[in-house]
Motif scaffolding. Sequence first.
Motif, PDB file in Angstrom:
ATOM      1  N   ARG A 198       3.156  94.582  68.011  1.00  0.00           N
ATOM      2  CA  ARG A 198       3.897  94.299  69.255  1.00  0.00           C
ATOM      3  C   ARG A 198       3.641  95.448  70.212  1.00  0.00           C
ATOM      4  O   ARG A 198       3.738  96.607  69.815  1.00  0.00           O
TER       5      ARG A 198
ATOM      6  N   ASP B 142       5.223  97.293  72.005  1.00  0.00           N
ATOM      7  CA  ASP B 142       6.523  97.896  72.336  1.00  0.00           C
ATOM      8  C   ASP B 142       6.301  99.293  72.890  1.00  0.00           C
ATOM      9  O   ASP B 142       5.249  99.885  72.676  1.00  0.00           O
TER      10      ASP B 142
ATOM     11  N   TYR C  87       6.883 101.368  66.711  1.00  0.00           N
ATOM     12  CA  TYR C  87       5.427 101.496  66.795  1.00  0.00           C
ATOM     13  C   TYR C  87       4.847 100.181  67.279  1.00  0.00           C
ATOM     14  O   TYR C  87       5.531  99.163  67.348  1.00  0.00           O
TER      15      TYR C  87
ATOM     16  N   GLN D 201       6.593  95.046  57.771  1.00  0.00           N
ATOM     17  CA  GLN D 201       7.847  94.361  57.421  1.00  0.00           C
ATOM     18  C   GLN D 201       7.723  93.687  56.061  1.00  0.00           C
ATOM     19  O   GLN D 201       6.629  93.271  55.671  1.00  0.00           O
TER      20      GLN D 201
ATOM     21  N   ARG E 217      20.586  87.858  69.207  1.00  0.00           N
ATOM     22  CA  ARG E 217      19.284  88.464  68.884  1.00  0.00           C
ATOM     23  C   ARG E 217      18.229  87.908  69.826  1.00  0.00           C
ATOM     24  O   ARG E 217      18.293  86.764  70.258  1.00  0.00           O
TER      25      ARG E 217
ATOM     26  N   GLY F 275      16.578  96.308  59.780  1.00  0.00           N
ATOM     27  CA  GLY F 275      16.204  94.957  59.370  1.00  0.00           C
ATOM     28  C   GLY F 275      16.958  93.957  60.213  1.00  0.00           C
ATOM     29  O   GLY F 275      17.966  94.314  60.850  1.00  0.00           O
TER      30      GLY F 275
HETATM   31  P1  AMP Z   1      12.531  91.424  64.350  1.00  0.00           P
HETATM   32  O1  AMP Z   1      11.289  90.811  63.799  1.00  0.00           O
HETATM   33  O2  AMP Z   1      12.436  91.815  65.790  1.00  0.00           O
HETATM   34  O3  AMP Z   1      13.751  90.656  64.003  1.00  0.00           O
HETATM   35  O4  AMP Z   1      12.688  92.830  63.633  1.00  0.00           O
HETATM   36  C1  AMP Z   1      13.048  92.967  62.281  1.00  0.00           C
HETATM   37  C2  AMP Z   1      12.924  94.418  61.868  1.00  0.00           C
HETATM   38  O5  AMP Z   1      11.560  94.852  62.020  1.00  0.00           O
HETATM   39  C3  AMP Z   1      13.696  95.386  62.752  1.00  0.00           C
HETATM   40  O6  AMP Z   1      15.027  95.479  62.341  1.00  0.00           O
HETATM   41  C4  AMP Z   1      12.926  96.666  62.514  1.00  0.00           C
HETATM   42  O7  AMP Z   1      13.343  97.242  61.279  1.00  0.00           O
HETATM   43  C5  AMP Z   1      11.514  96.201  62.372  1.00  0.00           C
HETATM   44  N1  AMP Z   1      10.789  96.369  63.657  1.00  0.00           N
HETATM   45  C6  AMP Z   1      10.764  95.516  64.718  1.00  0.00           C
HETATM   46  N2  AMP Z   1       9.992  95.989  65.704  1.00  0.00           N
HETATM   47  C7  AMP Z   1       9.500  97.182  65.277  1.00  0.00           C
HETATM   48  C8  AMP Z   1       8.621  98.169  65.849  1.00  0.00           C
HETATM   49  N3  AMP Z   1       8.088  98.025  67.038  1.00  0.00           N
HETATM   50  N4  AMP Z   1       8.347  99.278  65.104  1.00  0.00           N
HETATM   51  C9  AMP Z   1       8.875  99.433  63.871  1.00  0.00           C
HETATM   52  N5  AMP Z   1       9.699  98.541  63.283  1.00  0.00           N
HETATM   53  C10 AMP Z   1      10.017  97.428  63.971  1.00  0.00           C
END
Ligand code: AMP
Length: 436
Positions: free
Chosen positions: A109, A111, A118, A123, A271, A293
């Motif tokens: 991503r 981000d 990062y 995950q 969310r 998470g």
């Molecule tokens: P999501 O897929 O957005 O629901 O994110 C689930 C989990 O993935 C989050 O709670 C973080 O622990 C991890 N996560 C999401 N985006 C990032 C990122 N850019 N860098 C590191 N971990 C991330």
Amino acid sequence: MSTFKSVRGMRDFMPDEAKAMRFIEAKTRKIAELYGYGEIITPVVESYELLAAKAGEEVRLRMYAFKDLGERMVALRPEFTPSVARLVATTLRNEPRPFRLFCVGSLYRYDEPQQGRYREFWQSNFELMGSNKPEADAEIIMLTNSLMEAVGLKKYALKVGHVGVLRGIFNQEKLNEKATNQVMQLMDKKEYDDALQMVKEAGASKKCLETLQKLVGLKGDRVFDIAEKMGETVEGYEQSVAAVENLMAILRLVSESECKVNMRLDAGFARGLEYYTGIILEIYIPELDIAIGGGGRYDKLIELFGGESTPAVGIAHGIERIMLAMQKQNVPLQTEEKKNVMVVPTKDELKGEALKIAQMLRDANVAVEVEVMGRKIAKALEDANRRKVDYAVIVGERELKEDAVMLRDLLKREQNVVKIAKMVEKIKGSPKIVGT
Ligand code: AMP
């Protein structure tokens, strides 16, 4: 010195960090096994269309998307759920439900990089598909709790909400889907004033605004009391009342399981991903304000991908963030420490013998490095000491004539001639001393 750097937002894991990442990954696999989730490995590259279909704006705009050489619009996966949904809508279409599927790997991503964020991150992802029952939601909560326990985190909490409660209100108020999603995204970012303003502009009733305002203030760890208040607050919004009942049923099951899950209910919690329809979850530790998470229930997604209606609930755990959480809480890695040995020949003619002895030790499950720098014994031992190697096996002519080697305990700084036949026993015999 070279000017090459890693790309912004991408990181290298050096051996200690890689070990921690793999340790967490191994724990996620163990939990998958204990809860009956089968691992699937899906491609990092998927069609843009699939990945963009139901991701929220947040994720969609941050995808690494490009045309491949065959002019296909593709992207690096920003999450696992669309790939799993694709499989359920195609390959697994006619298989009996439920599916319990697990994946672990890297996601991408664009981000803004910061601590714990990062552009490439890892995950573990658990999806339970085919059931709309509260016991399925309870299972996702329980397995997340088991994972946090298994990695050794000391303090953590599950933040729980239910998007069905909010969606029920917006449906009855006839807010269109686009506006609903925009409002939910603002609520996700805790920009409640802007969210309420948007609801107002969309023509919602006064009662709706009052209800939302009250909901946003309902949160805390007395989850049953709060759920009850949520029920009272949404009276008159039929779907929302049903959603609160669903939430209650899930909370009750988790409580009856006697798993000690530290939960915090937050009625205004939303969310960013658009596809959630029921309970939503995030995991936090007190030392970090970013989630380690997150997940929830998404009952309509598989249909959207052309599959049969398949209710589902899932959660993703951020491996880097769990590692960060472990560092913050000083949680040691529970790894089985193996003795390690450096094998050093006393002269060039004995290199072959050194390799043979090294292999003999590895066959006996001892970790071995062979001196490859052509250094003299003293230099090689100095290096072994620096890297906290347990033993040196010095292969010399005199000892070899008697089928023996010099075994040096690098910690105790003692050495003895040991018969090769007894070498493994001697090395493995004494317990490993860690942290000295
Ligand atoms: P999501 O897929 O957005 O629901 O994110 C689930 C989990 O993935 C989050 O709670 C973080 O622990 C991890 N996560 C999401 N985006 C990032 C990122 N850019 N860098 C590191 N971990 C991330």
